[in-house]
Design an enzyme around this catalytic site. Structure first.
Site, PDB file in Angstrom:
ATOM      1  N   ASP A  78       0.869  -1.184   0.000  1.00  0.00           N
ATOM      2  CA  ASP A  78       0.000   0.000   0.000  1.00  0.00           C
ATOM      3  C   ASP A  78       0.901   1.228   0.000  1.00  0.00           C
ATOM      4  O   ASP A  78       2.126   1.105  -0.143  1.00  0.00           O
ATOM      5  CB  ASP A  78      -0.961  -0.021   1.213  1.00  0.00           C
TER       6      ASP A  78
ATOM      7  N   ASP B 107     -12.831  -2.796  10.547  1.00  0.00           N
ATOM      8  CA  ASP B 107     -12.088  -1.648  11.083  1.00  0.00           C
ATOM      9  C   ASP B 107     -13.056  -0.617  11.656  1.00  0.00           C
ATOM     10  O   ASP B 107     -12.630   0.367  12.262  1.00  0.00           O
ATOM     11  CB  ASP B 107     -11.210  -0.984  10.004  1.00  0.00           C
TER      12      ASP B 107
ATOM     13  N   TYR C   2     -16.828  -4.643   7.223  1.00  0.00           N
ATOM     14  CA  TYR C   2     -15.623  -3.848   7.502  1.00  0.00           C
ATOM     15  C   TYR C   2     -15.364  -3.830   9.010  1.00  0.00           C
ATOM     16  O   TYR C   2     -15.970  -3.069   9.765  1.00  0.00           O
ATOM     17  CB  TYR C   2     -15.770  -2.441   6.911  1.00  0.00           C
TER      18      TYR C   2
ATOM     19  N   HIS D 163      -2.535   3.420  -4.614  1.00  0.00           N
ATOM     20  CA  HIS D 163      -2.008   2.976  -3.314  1.00  0.00           C
ATOM     21  C   HIS D 163      -0.594   2.414  -3.468  1.00  0.00           C
ATOM     22  O   HIS D 163      -0.279   1.332  -2.961  1.00  0.00           O
ATOM     23  CB  HIS D 163      -2.935   1.933  -2.681  1.00  0.00           C
TER      24      HIS D 163
ATOM     25  N   GLU E  23      -5.329   0.997   9.708  1.00  0.00           N
ATOM     26  CA  GLU E  23      -4.848   2.366   9.961  1.00  0.00           C
ATOM     27  C   GLU E  23      -4.760   2.650  11.460  1.00  0.00           C
ATOM     28  O   GLU E  23      -3.822   3.284  11.932  1.00  0.00           O
ATOM     29  CB  GLU E  23      -5.791   3.393   9.317  1.00  0.00           C
TER      30      GLU E  23
ATOM     31  N   TRP F 182     -16.903  -3.669  -2.565  1.00  0.00           N
ATOM     32  CA  TRP F 182     -16.633  -3.095  -1.230  1.00  0.00           C
ATOM     33  C   TRP F 182     -17.326  -1.761  -1.005  1.00  0.00           C
ATOM     34  O   TRP F 182     -17.610  -1.391   0.130  1.00  0.00           O
ATOM     35  CB  TRP F 182     -15.119  -2.949  -1.004  1.00  0.00           C
TER      36      TRP F 182
ATOM     37  N   TRP G 146      -8.844  -3.449   7.946  1.00  0.00           N
ATOM     38  CA  TRP G 146      -7.874  -2.402   7.598  1.00  0.00           C
ATOM     39  C   TRP G 146      -7.202  -1.948   8.883  1.00  0.00           C
ATOM     40  O   TRP G 146      -7.837  -1.903   9.935  1.00  0.00           O
ATOM     41  CB  TRP G 146      -8.587  -1.240   6.889  1.00  0.00           C
TER      42      TRP G 146
ATOM     43  N   GLU H 134      -9.457   3.070  -5.439  1.00  0.00           N
ATOM     44  CA  GLU H 134      -9.058   4.426  -5.044  1.00  0.00           C
ATOM     45  C   GLU H 134      -7.805   4.922  -5.766  1.00  0.00           C
ATOM     46  O   GLU H 134      -6.825   5.311  -5.128  1.00  0.00           O
ATOM     47  CB  GLU H 134      -8.839   4.450  -3.522  1.00  0.00           C
TER      48      GLU H 134
HETATM   49  C1  ACM Z   1     -10.975  -0.382   0.216  1.00  0.00           C
HETATM   50  O1  ACM Z   1     -11.532  -0.402   1.325  1.00  0.00           O
HETATM   51  N1  ACM Z   1     -10.335   0.702  -0.180  1.00  0.00           N
HETATM   52  C2  ACM Z   1     -11.015  -1.537  -0.662  1.00  0.00           C
END
Ligand code: ACM
Length: 457
Positions: A127, A351, A349, A192, A400, A323, A398, A256
């Site tokens: 990423d 996260d 998700y 990314h 972060e 997604w 995810w 993205e």
């Molecule tokens: C994503 O959550 N950007 C796939």
């Protein structure tokens, strides 16, 4: 002891009112994967798993292992029936880029996911903030791309770098394979990609030196579809992944990706002209098809995030992960693509916050246990022909704001268990049964040395 077996196991079993009265020593399990029923029989001196297919045979053994954990090394005498899985793709994703996780931390989670019937681990390995494995001849991936400076959500526990050796990757692949899990590696492209471009600016559009990103978001420095050097690198990368991961899939990202640099890049404009592409969305489609052809040339299939169908036409063999909601699945299946559901707004998700309590860890919105239960993987509103292209669903973690493996566990459990029930049972899933198994889920985590969120549900 007066416990009912159906209140202990994940996914939910078919039998009810199986009351446990006696514990016996564990003995080797006799497995028959070609039986006419799915059943577990535990008697003094004999444990038998009869199953209608290999996957169910494995889950039957997983049930025995769950009981062994919950009863601390013994097993209760009992006999019960269980279901075949409804969905063939039962996945979980872990981002080890935003914050690195060791093989040991991963294995602890993977073991639990296998026990409840997940069969695909989507490993997010690259990423903007890092690149986590070696590609022969590209040494700066380790010396530059795998390291970043302190990150906006970091605290003193964080490491700001991390790189898996080939032996580490193989270790995880072998561990998963023993547990019936296929590992799908992901290389993000064309967006990314700042960690890669920090080491190899020539793969980008500007050639400018940039640092490995230490914040999170969506960034304009992306791969240059017109860079021959980039495609040579991507070929070496896929070759490397194929040499380590036996999975039939390679995930090629696709999400993205801002196109601003493509708008003015000479090479991009040339490709668009030569191929009659009317805008940069079509250029991304061109990129996706080229990357998918590369993956195909190694005998594998590409998976992409649902932005890949923002382009009007891409290779039909690409599997699409929906997604941004379920719209991607609708569009992709209408065009003949197989799809995997992982909607950010509907239970997948992990996260996201688990509740609205101030102390919760998470990003943006709330994803409750009930959301994971409610996800309608069968997409009843779609025509049957499109529904037939749904492979299953996946939860994503995810990282972060996930600083440690322990925090990852807190976010995954019990919500991942609930998605496991949904994936295994489909329409047969039952909210009351899930609620009756709350304590068993927490106990399973306890005995597996995992953190389980105590959030109310
Ligand atoms: C994503 O959550 N950007 C796939």
């Amino acid at each position: 002891m007066n416990t009912r077996i159906e209140n202990l196991l994940v996914p939910q079993i078919a039998s009810t009112n199986v009351v446990v009265t006696e514990l016996v020593d564990l003995t080797p399990v006799t497995v028959n994967p070609k039986a006419s029923v799915n059943e577990v029989i535990i008697e003094q001196g004999r444990i038998v798993v009869n199953a209608q297919c290999e996957e169910s045979a494995r889950q039957g053994q997983n049930y025995v292992k769950q009981l062994e954990l919950l009863f601390e090394g013994k097993v209760p005498t009992c006999q019960f029936d269980f279901y075949n899985p409804v969905w063939r793709y039962r996945g979980f994703h872990i981002d080890v880029v935003r914050h690195f996780m060791s093989v040991k931390e991963l294995k602890r989670i993977i073991r639990a996911m296998a026990l409840v019937g997940f069969n695909h681990f989507h490993w997010h390995l690259t990423d903007d903030q890092g690149w986590r494995f070696a590609v022969d001849g590209y040494e700066k991936l380790e010396s530059i791309s795998s390291k970043r400076v302190k990150y906006e959500f970091d605290d003193e526990r964080n490491v700001h770098s991390g790189f898996y050796s080939d032996a580490d990757l193989k270790d995880v692949v072998d561990y998963c394979s023993e547990l019936g899990i296929e590992v799908i590696p992901e290389v993000e492209m064309p967006g990314h990609a700042e960690a890669l471009l920090a080491a190899y600016p020539e793969f980008g559009c500007t050639g400018k030196e940039i640092p490995v990103q230490n914040s999170w978001g969506i960034f304009e420095n992306v791969m240059n579809p017109a860079s021959e050097q980039l495609w040579t690198f991507l070929k070496a990368t896929i070759a490397k992944l194929v040499s380590i991961f036996p999975s039939k899939y390679i995930h090629i990202g696709g999400d993205e990706c801002p196109h601003v640099q493509w708008e003015t890049n000479e090479g991009c404009q040339r490709i668009m002209k030569e191929n009659g592409l009317k805008d940069t969305n079509e250029l991304q489609g061109w990129f996706t098809s080229k990357a998918s052809a590369l993956v195909k040339s190694f005998g594998k299939r590409a998976i992409g995030w649902d932005e890949v169908v923002d382009a009007p036409e891409i290779d039909e063999s690409v599997v699409v992960m929906s997604w941004r909601g379920l719209e991607g699945a609708k569009i992709a299946s209408s065009r003949g693509h197989e799809v995997i559901l992982t909607p950010q707004n509907a239970g997948c998700y992990l996260d996201r916050y688990q509740t609205s309590e101030d102390y919760e860890l998470g990003n943006w919105s709330i994803c409750t246990a009930r959301d994971a239960f409610d996800l309608d993987i069968s997409m009843k509103d779609l025509p049957q022909k499109q529904r037939d292209l749904i492979l299953g669903a996946q939860c994503n973690l995810w990282a972060e704001k996930i600083h440690t493996g322990r925090e990852a566990e807190y976010m995954m459990f019990p919500r991942a268990f609930i998605l496991a029930d949904n994936l295994w049972l489909g329409e047969k899933r039952d909210w009351d049964s899930l609620c009756a198994r709350k304590k068993a889920m927490a106990d399973l985590c306890y005995y597996l040395d995992l953190v389980c969120s105590p959030a109310k549900w």
